[in-house]
Design an enzyme around this catalytic site. Sequence first.
Site, PDB file in Angstrom:
ATOM      1  N   HIS A 216     -33.931  -7.535 -23.648  1.00  0.00           N
ATOM      2  CA  HIS A 216     -33.586  -6.138 -23.942  1.00  0.00           C
ATOM      3  C   HIS A 216     -33.366  -5.356 -22.636  1.00  0.00           C
ATOM      4  O   HIS A 216     -32.393  -4.604 -22.502  1.00  0.00           O
ATOM      5  CB  HIS A 216     -34.724  -5.533 -24.771  1.00  0.00           C
ATOM      6  CG  HIS A 216     -34.585  -4.098 -25.134  1.00  0.00           C
ATOM      7  ND1 HIS A 216     -34.402  -3.659 -26.432  1.00  0.00           N
ATOM      8  CD2 HIS A 216     -34.630  -2.967 -24.379  1.00  0.00           C
ATOM      9  CE1 HIS A 216     -34.326  -2.347 -26.433  1.00  0.00           C
ATOM     10  NE2 HIS A 216     -34.477  -1.888 -25.208  1.00  0.00           N
ATOM     11  N   GLU A 217     -34.270  -5.572 -21.659  1.00  0.00           N
ATOM     12  CA  GLU A 217     -34.172  -4.809 -20.399  1.00  0.00           C
ATOM     13  C   GLU A 217     -33.006  -5.296 -19.533  1.00  0.00           C
ATOM     14  O   GLU A 217     -32.322  -4.484 -18.902  1.00  0.00           O
ATOM     15  CB  GLU A 217     -35.493  -4.883 -19.613  1.00  0.00           C
ATOM     16  CG  GLU A 217     -36.740  -4.411 -20.356  1.00  0.00           C
ATOM     17  CD  GLU A 217     -36.614  -3.025 -20.967  1.00  0.00           C
ATOM     18  OE1 GLU A 217     -35.807  -2.211 -20.489  1.00  0.00           O
ATOM     19  OE2 GLU A 217     -37.330  -2.764 -21.954  1.00  0.00           O
TER      20      GLU A 217
ATOM     21  N   CYS B   4     -36.311   1.249 -28.754  1.00  0.00           N
ATOM     22  CA  CYS B   4     -35.813   1.569 -27.419  1.00  0.00           C
ATOM     23  C   CYS B   4     -36.215   3.001 -27.091  1.00  0.00           C
ATOM     24  O   CYS B   4     -36.032   3.905 -27.925  1.00  0.00           O
ATOM     25  CB  CYS B   4     -34.288   1.424 -27.386  1.00  0.00           C
ATOM     26  SG  CYS B   4     -33.574   1.750 -25.756  1.00  0.00           S
ATOM     27  N   LEU B   5     -36.748   3.194 -25.894  1.00  0.00           N
ATOM     28  CA  LEU B   5     -37.161   4.545 -25.499  1.00  0.00           C
ATOM     29  C   LEU B   5     -35.954   5.473 -25.372  1.00  0.00           C
ATOM     30  O   LEU B   5     -36.113   6.695 -25.417  1.00  0.00           O
ATOM     31  CB  LEU B   5     -37.941   4.492 -24.183  1.00  0.00           C
ATOM     32  CG  LEU B   5     -39.265   3.706 -24.243  1.00  0.00           C
ATOM     33  CD1 LEU B   5     -39.905   3.636 -22.857  1.00  0.00           C
ATOM     34  CD2 LEU B   5     -40.229   4.319 -25.257  1.00  0.00           C
TER      35      LEU B   5
ATOM     36  N   HIS C 247     -29.977  -3.661 -20.662  1.00  0.00           N
ATOM     37  CA  HIS C 247     -29.819  -2.284 -20.148  1.00  0.00           C
ATOM     38  C   HIS C 247     -29.119  -2.293 -18.789  1.00  0.00           C
ATOM     39  O   HIS C 247     -28.259  -1.455 -18.513  1.00  0.00           O
ATOM     40  CB  HIS C 247     -31.179  -1.598 -19.990  1.00  0.00           C
ATOM     41  CG  HIS C 247     -31.695  -0.922 -21.238  1.00  0.00           C
ATOM     42  ND1 HIS C 247     -30.985   0.043 -21.912  1.00  0.00           N
ATOM     43  CD2 HIS C 247     -32.872  -1.062 -21.908  1.00  0.00           C
ATOM     44  CE1 HIS C 247     -31.704   0.478 -22.949  1.00  0.00           C
ATOM     45  NE2 HIS C 247     -32.854  -0.181 -22.973  1.00  0.00           N
TER      46      HIS C 247
ATOM     47  N   GLN D 282     -32.126   3.423 -17.614  1.00  0.00           N
ATOM     48  CA  GLN D 282     -32.589   4.431 -18.580  1.00  0.00           C
ATOM     49  C   GLN D 282     -33.060   5.717 -17.907  1.00  0.00           C
ATOM     50  O   GLN D 282     -33.173   6.747 -18.571  1.00  0.00           O
ATOM     51  CB  GLN D 282     -33.726   3.852 -19.435  1.00  0.00           C
ATOM     52  CG  GLN D 282     -33.283   2.729 -20.356  1.00  0.00           C
ATOM     53  CD  GLN D 282     -34.450   2.119 -21.085  1.00  0.00           C
ATOM     54  OE1 GLN D 282     -35.132   1.257 -20.568  1.00  0.00           O
ATOM     55  NE2 GLN D 282     -34.710   2.581 -22.301  1.00  0.00           N
TER      56      GLN D 282
ATOM     57  N   GLY E  68     -41.454  -1.621 -21.959  1.00  0.00           N
ATOM     58  CA  GLY E  68     -40.502  -1.956 -20.902  1.00  0.00           C
ATOM     59  C   GLY E  68     -39.664  -0.740 -20.548  1.00  0.00           C
ATOM     60  O   GLY E  68     -39.635   0.251 -21.290  1.00  0.00           O
TER      61      GLY E  68
HETATM   62  O1  K1U Z   1     -36.273  -0.548 -22.962  1.00  0.00           O
HETATM   63  C1  K1U Z   1     -36.895   0.219 -23.688  1.00  0.00           C
HETATM   64  O2  K1U Z   1     -36.333   1.178 -24.179  1.00  0.00           O
HETATM   65  C2  K1U Z   1     -38.351  -0.042 -23.990  1.00  0.00           C
HETATM   66  C3  K1U Z   1     -38.564  -0.718 -25.339  1.00  0.00           C
HETATM   67  C4  K1U Z   1     -38.711  -2.205 -25.100  1.00  0.00           C
HETATM   68  C5  K1U Z   1     -38.665  -3.112 -26.300  1.00  0.00           C
HETATM   69  C6  K1U Z   1     -39.425  -2.899 -27.416  1.00  0.00           C
HETATM   70  C7  K1U Z   1     -39.373  -3.761 -28.491  1.00  0.00           C
HETATM   71  C8  K1U Z   1     -38.558  -4.854 -28.444  1.00  0.00           C
HETATM   72  C9  K1U Z   1     -37.778  -5.047 -27.341  1.00  0.00           C
HETATM   73  C10 K1U Z   1     -37.836  -4.180 -26.261  1.00  0.00           C
HETATM   74  C11 K1U Z   1     -39.803  -0.139 -25.972  1.00  0.00           C
HETATM   75  O3  K1U Z   1     -40.837  -0.165 -25.427  1.00  0.00           O
HETATM   76  S1  K1U Z   1     -39.616   0.567 -27.522  1.00  0.00           S
HETATM   77  C12 K1U Z   1     -41.184   1.214 -27.987  1.00  0.00           C
HETATM   78  C13 K1U Z   1     -42.291   0.243 -28.193  1.00  0.00           C
HETATM   79  O4  K1U Z   1     -43.303   0.441 -27.582  1.00  0.00           O
HETATM   80  C14 K1U Z   1     -42.263  -0.937 -29.079  1.00  0.00           C
HETATM   81  C15 K1U Z   1     -41.401  -1.066 -30.128  1.00  0.00           C
HETATM   82  C16 K1U Z   1     -41.404  -2.211 -30.930  1.00  0.00           C
HETATM   83  C17 K1U Z   1     -42.295  -3.210 -30.667  1.00  0.00           C
HETATM   84  C18 K1U Z   1     -43.202  -3.083 -29.628  1.00  0.00           C
HETATM   85  C19 K1U Z   1     -43.185  -1.943 -28.843  1.00  0.00           C
HETATM   86 ZN    ZN Z   2     -34.274   0.042 -24.410  1.00  0.00          ZN
END
Ligand code: K1U
Ligand code: ZN
Length: 167
Positions: free
Chosen positions: A134-135, A92-93, A138, A51, A46
């Site tokens: 989560h998004e 989170c990225l 943000h 971001q 996401g």
């Molecule tokens: O918003 C962001 O920073 C993206 C984030 C989204 C997210 C991941 C996990 C749970 C809730 C929201 C990411 O993509 S983090 C990296 C990722 O690919 C990931 C991490 C944990 C689980 C699955 C994917």
């Molecule tokens: Zn995030």
Amino acid sequence: MALLNILRYPDPRLYTVAQPVAEVDTRIRQLIRDMAETMHAASGIGLAATQVNVHQRVIVIDVSETRSQLQVFINPELIETSEQTRLSEEGCLSVPGIYDTVERSERVRLRALNEEGKTFEISADGLLAVCIQHEVDHLKGKVFVDYLSALKQMRIKTKMKKRAHAR
Ligand code: K1U
Ligand code: ZN
């Protein structure tokens, strides 16, 4: 298309509240394409416009295993959130390398505009529900780290600042 720079926690711009999109025009569609490319390149599931330092209510999500099912939400609004919650590991990225457990609603219902500017609604559970919450956070200027203890927040800030100096 272009890869966009992702703001790193604790950049104060991550705390900006995003504004609604007034019109889904070519500029917004270009932003969506660039956000999708940036999210996929960073192996994320996401990305919120906040971001990438664009403070408008735009989210892209792709929770598919094949990384080929992009979902776009413009002006998203959570219209229902279940009382039943779940604990899940989040990343989170904007906070690379940090993962921790956050409590979220198990199921959500979301209303948004699509890329044609048409209103639609979806119900979500599982990883998609977690990612949507989560998004949407943000866009409100909230990062998942804000749910953690003050001690954990301090440790994460210190780690991120050290990393930024080493770069
Ligand atoms: O918003 C962001 O920073 C993206 C984030 C989204 C997210 C991941 C996990 C749970 C809730 C929201 C990411 O993509 S983090 C990296 C990722 O690919 C990931 C991490 C944990 C689980 C699955 C994917
Ligand atoms: Zn995030």
